[in-house]
Design a protein around this motif. Structure first.
Motif, PDB file in Angstrom:
ATOM      1  N   ARG A  87       4.251   2.110   5.406  1.00  0.00           N
ATOM      2  CA  ARG A  87       5.188   1.252   6.106  1.00  0.00           C
ATOM      3  C   ARG A  87       6.575   1.797   5.964  1.00  0.00           C
ATOM      4  O   ARG A  87       6.905   2.420   4.970  1.00  0.00           O
ATOM      5  CB  ARG A  87       5.123  -0.165   5.515  1.00  0.00           C
ATOM      6  N   GLY A  88       7.389   1.543   6.957  1.00  0.00           N
ATOM      7  CA  GLY A  88       8.756   2.057   6.935  1.00  0.00           C
ATOM      8  C   GLY A  88       9.500   1.590   5.706  1.00  0.00           C
ATOM      9  O   GLY A  88       9.591   0.399   5.456  1.00  0.00           O
ATOM     10  N   GLN A 137       0.786  -1.231   0.000  1.00  0.00           N
ATOM     11  CA  GLN A 137       0.000   0.000   0.000  1.00  0.00           C
ATOM     12  C   GLN A 137       0.816   1.278   0.000  1.00  0.00           C
ATOM     13  O   GLN A 137       0.264   2.339  -0.213  1.00  0.00           O
ATOM     14  CB  GLN A 137      -0.925   0.025   1.213  1.00  0.00           C
ATOM     15  N   THR A 138       2.075   1.184   0.228  1.00  0.00           N
ATOM     16  CA  THR A 138       2.820   2.440   0.300  1.00  0.00           C
ATOM     17  C   THR A 138       3.093   2.934  -1.106  1.00  0.00           C
ATOM     18  O   THR A 138       3.126   2.176  -2.049  1.00  0.00           O
ATOM     19  CB  THR A 138       4.155   2.248   1.008  1.00  0.00           C
ATOM     20  N   GLU A 192       8.236   4.549  11.324  1.00  0.00           N
ATOM     21  CA  GLU A 192       6.827   4.579  10.925  1.00  0.00           C
ATOM     22  C   GLU A 192       6.171   5.731  11.661  1.00  0.00           C
ATOM     23  O   GLU A 192       6.249   5.837  12.876  1.00  0.00           O
ATOM     24  CB  GLU A 192       6.158   3.250  11.289  1.00  0.00           C
ATOM     25  N   SER A 193       5.526   6.595  10.905  1.00  0.00           N
ATOM     26  CA  SER A 193       4.942   7.778  11.552  1.00  0.00           C
ATOM     27  C   SER A 193       3.496   7.482  11.940  1.00  0.00           C
ATOM     28  O   SER A 193       2.775   6.796  11.235  1.00  0.00           O
ATOM     29  CB  SER A 193       4.999   8.969  10.608  1.00  0.00           C
ATOM     30  N   LYS A 194       3.094   8.043  13.082  1.00  0.00           N
ATOM     31  CA  LYS A 194       1.731   7.804  13.554  1.00  0.00           C
ATOM     32  C   LYS A 194       0.710   8.488  12.665  1.00  0.00           C
ATOM     33  O   LYS A 194      -0.416   8.047  12.540  1.00  0.00           O
ATOM     34  CB  LYS A 194       1.595   8.308  14.999  1.00  0.00           C
TER      35      LYS A 194
END
Lengths: 161, 470
Positions: free
Chosen positions: B91-92, B8-9, B83-85
């Motif tokens: 995803r990282g 998905q990234t 990974e940012s909230k």
């Protein structure tokens, strides 16, 4: 015979690879050289086995065909040995540039290995000459490092197959 | 180039040459500039395109970092971004963290041998402080590299000004204490140890011990034990060199320490066997305590049986109960308690069995494929040709063939399973054996220690695949 032709091809390819690996960057790769040597050995055994079968079959045929064929075979063998002898003869005459008389000292000492190609006689198993590649590698890699590796006698190796 | 694809990234298409380009932000101990220029000249003019070929990939023990080594002697380290909230679905992804020249081409004058700078293996040390440490090796020398961040710099010296020029002492009228000021993040790589002159033959593997104090380096005939702190001494613990080299029948192809037992290691041979050794038994571990070998099937014997049975990689499972070996056509899982035959055998590309003669002539039969476990030891992965790589699920016994190629993988798409057609009618999406590109081989792969993230090296391209997030 397809098997012996394939065996011969495998051996020739192995030799080519062994030879070219000596000039490869990074030096001789022991693992690769070992695998090639093993392939050559098994191809050589198969080749000889195939030749032995062929010869035994041929001799059966000769017995069946009669004496005229035997004579032919003997004549053919003579021709071959004659040709061999010619190959192994040294070029006639002294070297052109020699000003000194060619005495006993100038004759090639007999303890040196013959550089000429020698066709194998019969099927007697001989130690695999190409394993000298591994010795060559060891000399390259020895801690002493003072000995220079001797060039592998490729003609001898090829003929030994 | 680096490609990262995941469910998905957004696409993170590699910047051509960017990630693996010249290093500008790392420093390291080096000799004179002339030598560096000469070596660069050699590299750039003779081996320009070859230098980018990736020769090893390795995640570190947390999976935060991914290191690659290449034929040009460079190491590129990627770091997973936090990974940012605010964007949990992102995803990282892995970005370049540090690039440095680990090894240079060398010339051994005594033996008239050139020593390649190609990085054969990288192994990370588990992180013990803010810095990261890794071992990298070429054919002859192992180096311990420290990768550390610098984000502060002392300013306000008395004897020199901000540019570093020495101040005239007569102009100094007051004293001040230098203060640490923030600066742009700089990642430095420094060579902390150089372990050299211990190997006559070519190093094929290194392995860090679970005691975190020692490691082994292995060449064709010997295994040497080192202490990470001591560079002028190493102990030879395995030596299979025969008195007469003409009697040589077998070489060591890889060695690895047991993941938990610091006294146990295993080494594989070119004859298809694995030996497990216990260092407590004797100083020289020539006597194995376990010997794993499967008898050869005489029906499959050919000219090339010796070559294809040579083991190219050996890896302990994470739980320490199994060993995995890779030979030319198969991957085998061995139970450490059973020496007579493998527990499981997986066919990687059995359709090549009938092509061995051609593969021998074009040298592919000598390719050394690696194999890797996933974090839970339930799936194993290894590479093949045509940029294919294979995964085998040990529990479900299902396997899949995937391809690492940009043409066939749209960004954000799920990788489509591939199939090789072995005979008869070829279906629409299948590829026939004769169409396989044998110059595109995946020799090096690595799996994240905990998550389903894999890194796959396809010649000079690095692919990072992540599991789809629902």
């Amino acid at each position: 015979m397809e098997v012996s032709a394939e065996a011969k091809r495998v051996m020739v390819v192995a030799l080519g690879k062994l030879y070219s690996s000596r000039i490869q960057r990074g030096g001789l790769r022991l693992h690769r050289s070992l695998l090639l040597t093993l392939v050559m050995k098994s191809a050589r055994d198969i080749y000889h086995a195939a030749q032995a079968t062929a010869e035994s079959v041929a001799s059966d045929w000769e017995e069946a065909a009669g004496p005229s064929e035997e004579e032919e075979a003997a004549a053919a063998a003579k021709l071959r040995t004659g040709a061999e002898d010619k190959e192994n003869q040294r070029p006639p005459g002294p070297p052109q540039h020699a000003r000194k008389r060619r005495g006993k000292a100038a004759a090639e000492p007999d303890f040196l290995p013959c550089k000429k190609a020698k066709l194998e006689q019969g099927n007697s198993p001989q130690p695999l000459v190409v394993s000298s590649v591994l010795v060559d590698y060891v000399m390259c890699g020895s801690e002493l490092g003072t000995t220079t590796p001797t060039p592998i006698p490729i003609q001898r190796a090829i003929a030994a197959c | 180039t680096v490609s990262q694809l995941s469910g998905q990234t957004p696409t993170h298409e590699g910047r051509d040459g960017g990630e693996r380009g010249e290093d500008t932000d790392s420093s390291m101990e080096e000799e004179s500039d002339t030598r560096k220029i000469n070596n660069s000249f050699l590299r750039d003019h003779n081996y320009a395109t070859e230098a980018d070929i990736i020769s090893t990939v390795e995640f570190n023990s947390s999976g935060e970092l991914l290191a690659t080594g290449d034929k040009g002697g460079r190491v590129v380290v990627f770091q997973r971004e936090q990974e940012s909230k605010s964007q949990p679905q992102r995803r990282g992804e892995y970005n370049v963290y540090s690039t440095f020249q680990s090894h240079e081409p060398e010339f051994d004058y005594l033996k008239s041998l050139e020593i390649e700078e190609k990085i054969n293996k990288i192994k990370w040390l588990p992180q013990q402080n803010a810095a990261y440490f890794l071992l990298s090796t070429n054919d002859k020398t192992v180096k311990l590299w420290k990768i550390s961040e610098r984000d502060k710099r002392p300013e306000g010296y008395n004897l020199k000004d901000e540019d570093g020029r020495i101040r005239d002492p007569s102009t100094i009228t007051s004293l001040r204490v230098p203060v640490l000021q923030p600066m742009d993040l700089m990642v430095e790589a420094t060579a902390r140890r150089v372990f050299s002159n211990a190997h006559t033959y070519h190093i094929n593997s290194i392995s860090v011990n679970s005691d975190l104090q020692t490691y082994i380096s292995t060449d064709d005939l010997r295994v040497n034990l080192w202490n990470l702190e001591i560079t002028d001494r190493s102990f030879n613990i395995v030596d299979i060199k025969p008195a007469n080299m003409e009697e040589l029948t077998e070489v060591i192809t890889s060695a690895e320490f047991h993941p938990q037992q610091c006294h146990t290691f295993a080494y594989s041979s070119s004859k298809g066997s694995i030996r497990l050794c216990d260092m407590r038994q004797a100083a020289l571990c020539d006597k194995h305590c376990k010997y794993f070998e499967e008898p050869e099937d005489p029906s499959t014997r050919s000219f090339f049986s010796e070559i294809i049975s040579s083991i190219s990689d050996v890896k302990f499972s994470h739980n320490g109960r199994y060993l995995m070996t890779r030979d030319y056509l198969t991957v085998k899982v061995w139970d450490l308690q059973m020496e007579s035959k493998p527990l499981e055998t997986y066919q990687v590309h059995d359709y090549l069995r009938g092509k061995l003669c051609s593969l021998y002539e074009n040298d592919c039969i000598f390719d050394k494929f690696e194999c890797v476990w996933n974090g839970s030891d339930s799936v194993i992965m290894t590479g093949s040709y045509n940029n294919f790589f294979r995964m085998f699920d040990r529990n479900t016994k299902r396997d899949v063939t995937l391809e690492a190629s940009r043409e066939n993988s749209k960004p954000r798409a799920i990788l489509k399973p591939r199939k090789v057609c072995v005979g008869g009618k070829r279906r629409k999406d299948e590829i026939s054996v004769d169409s396989l590109d044998f110059s595109k081989k995946i020799l090096h792969t690595t799996w994240h220690p905990h998550e389903n993230i894999i890194a796959v090296a396809a010649t000079n391209n690095l692919y990072i695949f992540q599991d789809k997030v629902n």
